[in-house]
Scaffold this active site. Sequence first.
Site: not given
Length: 332
Positions: A37, A61, A122, A207, A211, A242
């Site tokens: 993203i 990167k 992000n 996880y 979030k 992704t």
Amino acid sequence: MGLTWSLFFPPQPTLTAANLPSQEGKVFIVTGGYSGIGFELCSILYQAGGKVYLAGRSEEKAQAAIEKIKALLPSKNNSPVASSKPGELVFLSVSLDDLQTIKPAADKFLANETRLDVLFNNAGISNPPRGSVSSQGHELQFATNCLGPHLLTQLLLPVLLRTAKSSPSSNVRVIWSGSIVVDLSTPEGGPSVADFEHPSADQQVNYTNSKVGNWYLANSLAAQVGEHGILSLAQNPGNLKTALTRHVPAIIPILVAPILYSAKFGAYTTLWSAFSTDLTTEDGGKYILPWGRLHPSPRKDLLAALQSEEDGGTGSAFKFVDFCDRNILEFK
């Protein structure tokens, strides 16, 4: 059932590269900007004329992503944003799982910039190997998804506030990344501080908790700075192809492939969160769904977690933010 269906099969995006206004003169930070993203978002913002800081740990990167984004610049004959001249792309070194790296990154940005229009929190990590911890010994997903972004945001508040004050119409925003698991997998009442102090052996649980923690942080920031013209939102960018799934068993991405979308669609959710004129600071702390729309019916137990006990809620979010504040204090 209708809401769950729309999470997997969202309505068409309404804000894309094709109709995003020029972002010339504006400055952005995108954490995790060289893949997924983040890469798509940086590309769109660059094409629209914005100055974009790709924040991450790997300069190699980042530079590769910068060159690729520049090479992808459409010609004036077929570009939806051809009226804008390209912006700038700058690498910003930071490791969100190492709190010691965050103030130097913020200081470097502040030494070079006098404004920040949107901070895109992000970057994130999902399901690393069991027992993974940060440089400070925190469960890795909590550290990377919550503590690091929280510290970075707090260190950048002065420039965000200055931008909002000097340019009231600039729509200064902070966007936090949630997930579909917030709606579908969060235990009743949401996570408590104890869930972060004593992480689960199940990395998917950790996880999910991180979030929800992003929503807690977005809501807290909205209360902190909303009256000063800064909009803070959490979003579920969508179910995407992704690198976020790199740590899960290889069979899982294959099984769910039919309901996964290009990372560009996640960027559309993020664009809408950051630039939609339908949103005002009164929407601070709300939750955005793919590919850009306000959540029509957030879970009541999670809304209660966002409220203080004095206001009839459980106060879980306030306790979580206080826990985060105590853990970042020495690094500010």
